[in-house]
Design a protein around this motif. Structure first.
Motif, short mmCIF file in Angstrom:
data_model
loop_
_atom_site.label_atom_id
_atom_site.label_comp_id
_atom_site.label_asym_id
_atom_site.label_seq_id
_atom_site.Cartn_x
_atom_site.Cartn_y
_atom_site.Cartn_z
N GLY A 18 73.11 3.21 -4.17
CA GLY A 18 72.01 2.29 -4.87
C GLY A 18 70.74 2.38 -5.36
O GLY A 18 69.67 2.38 -5.72
N ILE A 19 69.71 2.86 -3.62
CA ILE A 19 68.56 2.81 -3.41
C ILE A 19 68.03 4.30 -3.60
O ILE A 19 66.88 4.33 -4.42
CB ILE A 19 68.02 2.37 -1.61
N GLU A 20 68.45 5.15 -3.25
CA GLU A 20 68.15 6.46 -3.87
C GLU A 20 68.36 6.18 -6.03
O GLU A 20 67.38 7.08 -6.20
CB GLU A 20 69.46 7.52 -3.45
N ARG A 21 69.20 5.50 -6.35
CA ARG A 21 69.46 6.09 -7.61
C ARG A 21 67.86 4.91 -7.65
O ARG A 21 67.64 5.74 -8.77
CB ARG A 21 70.98 5.00 -8.70
N MET A 22 68.08 3.67 -7.55
CA MET A 22 66.86 3.25 -8.00
C MET A 22 65.52 4.06 -7.74
O MET A 22 64.47 3.63 -8.29
CB MET A 22 65.88 1.58 -7.12
N THR A 23 65.24 4.38 -6.49
CA THR A 23 63.78 5.40 -6.36
C THR A 23 63.95 6.09 -7.32
O THR A 23 62.99 6.88 -7.81
CB THR A 23 63.66 5.88 -5.32
N LEU A 24 64.79 7.16 -7.93
CA LEU A 24 64.60 8.20 -8.43
C LEU A 24 64.16 7.26 -10.21
O LEU A 24 63.43 8.53 -10.93
CB LEU A 24 65.89 8.99 -8.92
N ASP A 25 64.84 6.43 -11.08
CA ASP A 25 64.72 6.20 -11.43
C ASP A 25 63.25 5.24 -12.07
O ASP A 25 63.11 5.17 -13.36
CB ASP A 25 65.69 4.72 -12.24
N LEU A 26 62.78 4.73 -11.04
CA LEU A 26 61.42 4.23 -10.72
C LEU A 26 60.85 5.63 -10.63
O LEU A 26 59.81 5.33 -11.40
CB LEU A 26 61.72 3.18 -9.40
N ALA A 27 60.57 6.08 -9.78
CA ALA A 27 59.75 7.67 -9.91
C ALA A 27 60.06 8.00 -11.31
O ALA A 27 58.80 7.97 -12.54
CB ALA A 27 60.04 8.38 -9.07
N GLN A 28 60.57 8.24 -12.26
CA GLN A 28 61.56 8.99 -13.44
C GLN A 28 60.66 7.94 -14.49
O GLN A 28 59.88 8.46 -15.81
CB GLN A 28 62.46 8.93 -13.89
N ALA A 29 60.69 6.93 -14.58
CA ALA A 29 60.09 5.57 -15.54
C ALA A 29 58.51 6.04 -15.13
O ALA A 29 57.42 5.97 -16.16
CB ALA A 29 60.73 4.39 -15.54
N LEU A 30 57.77 5.67 -14.13
CA LEU A 30 56.70 5.78 -14.06
C LEU A 30 55.98 6.41 -14.20
O LEU A 30 54.80 7.07 -15.06
CB LEU A 30 56.02 5.41 -12.24
N ASN A 31 56.83 8.07 -13.69
CA ASN A 31 56.05 9.18 -14.43
C ASN A 31 56.08 9.50 -16.04
O ASN A 31 54.89 9.60 -16.61
CB ASN A 31 57.02 10.57 -13.84
N GLU A 32 57.17 8.75 -16.94
CA GLU A 32 56.86 8.90 -18.59
C GLU A 32 56.32 7.79 -18.81
O GLU A 32 55.54 8.72 -19.87
CB GLU A 32 58.39 8.56 -18.93
N GLN A 33 55.81 7.20 -17.65
CA GLN A 33 54.71 6.65 -18.68
C GLN A 33 52.72 6.50 -18.52
O GLN A 33 52.19 6.15 -18.83
CB GLN A 33 54.24 4.55 -17.83
N ASN A 34 53.02 7.49 -17.43
CA ASN A 34 51.71 8.40 -17.62
C ASN A 34 50.61 7.40 -16.74
O ASN A 34 49.35 7.94 -17.01
CB ASN A 34 51.22 8.87 -18.59
N GLN A 35 51.03 6.62 -16.44
CA GLN A 35 49.92 6.37 -14.88
C GLN A 35 49.87 6.51 -13.75
O GLN A 35 49.46 5.85 -12.92
CB GLN A 35 50.45 4.06 -15.71
#
Length: 358
Positions: free
Chosen positions: A15-32
């Protein structure tokens, strides 16, 4: 753009590993923010073997292949990674990454944010001492649940904020059960309980098997995951004569499909923080039967059921109740959307990162 390095113990399914991956992907996609993830344990080849889906992520993943014990080479490698990538924010998860991140970042001009996901390891005097030592002076401490925050305060550590784990409610939502069961080759007319996680003693999967043995024959158990206890659990099924009612599905990438195939998700864990599985299941409209451990009680919607963590009889009684109860999938989904939404979690972490840029 803020440059962030998330540091985790390993990148094996969890769960934590999926969360970090999804969080990183989402923030990268926002370009912020520009987010990297580093795992202390395993080489890239080992990690991709455990979890082939890692190859689909389009942002940097770093594998430090830490050896047993205190690995100074790993600390040196992590320090150079942070310097080479000009990292502004180090974000560690759990005690191992906290300690290694703290040592590797000494003297560097960056902000250290640490999220604590569990409280049960504070039963260890050594863990309490190491955590207090690593958090002296510098890291910003975040808890992912109120119960974790309270546990930290009991050892004289006060989190600056609580950021609740969040679930992508666009991905995890109610859908038709029949199609999901057909895809996973699960019996159409059985009442199916589900469990998900690594096959380790803390997850209590043996308790779920013992529970099933005391339920009517049309009750089945579907288990997503794998781990060192697999042979033991399979042998236990044979020993208590439930092998034809237990479905070992292995690692599943399409977890919404797994939850959508169930009638009830079961969390028989002996130790937990705030597990993502109960959030994901409820977001898919599936009620949860859970042991009262960690922060589980804080995010169970009406229609889900909490039982005494140490008594099998209580788990069996709860399962019987769930088999005879109706539930509203939309109500369960809306509860998670209100209280544990992924976009809200992303926004809170982004605020932490942007406020920390040097």
């Amino acid at each position: 753009m803020t440059r962030v390095l998330m540091l985790v113990q390993h990148l094996r399914p969890g769960g934590i590993e999926r969360m970090t991956l999804d969080l990183a992907q989402a923030l990268n996609e926002q370009n912020q923010s520009q987010v990297h993830i580093a795992a202390l344990e395993d080489s890239q080849a080992q990690a991709f073997g455990y979890w082939p889906a890692l190859a689909s992520y389009r942002f940097p993943l770093h594998f430090l292949n830490k050896q047993d014990g205190l690995d100074w080479r790993c600390i040196y490698q992590l320090r150079h990674l942070m310097k080479d990538q000009k990292i502004d924010v180090l974000h560690s998860h759990h005690i191992g990454p906290l300690l290694y991140g703290r040592l590797a970042s000494l003297g560097l001009s960056l902000k250290h944010i640490h999220t604590e996901h569990d409280s049960w390891h504070f039963d260890s005097r050594k863990a309490r001492w190491l955590t207090r030592l690593a958090l002296l002076g510098r890291p910003q401490l975040i808890a992912d649940a109120d119960s974790v925050s309270h546990a930290l305060q009991h050892i004289d550590l006060t989190p600056e904020k609580v950021i609740t784990n969040g679930v992508n409610c666009q991905r995890f939502q109610p859908k038709e059960q029949r199609q999901a069961r057909h895809h996973l080759r699960l019996p159409r007319h059985a009442f199916i309980f589900g469990c998900a996680g690594r096959f380790v003693p803390e997850k209590g999967l043996d308790r779920a098997l013992n529970m099933l043995a005391q339920l009517p024959k049309h009750a089945h158990l579907a288990i997503a995951g794998d781990g060192p206890q697999r042979k033991f659990l399979q042998a236990h099924c044979e020993a208590i004569n439930i092998r034809d009612r237990v479905h070992f599905l292995g690692q599943i990438e399409d977890m919404p499909l797994f939850y959508q195939s169930l009638d009830c998700f079961c969390l028989p864990s002996r130790k937990e923080g705030l597990p993502f599985a109960i959030l994901e299941a409820q977001a898919c409209g599936i009620p949860v039967l859970a042991n009262n451990v960690g922060a589980v009680a804080s995010l169970l919607a009406p229609g889900s059921h909490l039982v005494d963590a140490d008594i099998l009889k209580s788990l069996v009684a709860g399962a019987t109740t769930m088999m005879n109860a109706a539930h509203d999938p939309k109500q369960l989904h809306q509860f998670i959307r209100r209280h544990a939404d992924f976009e809200t979690m992303c926004r809170h972490y982004l605020d932490c990162y942007q406020g920390a840029q040097t």
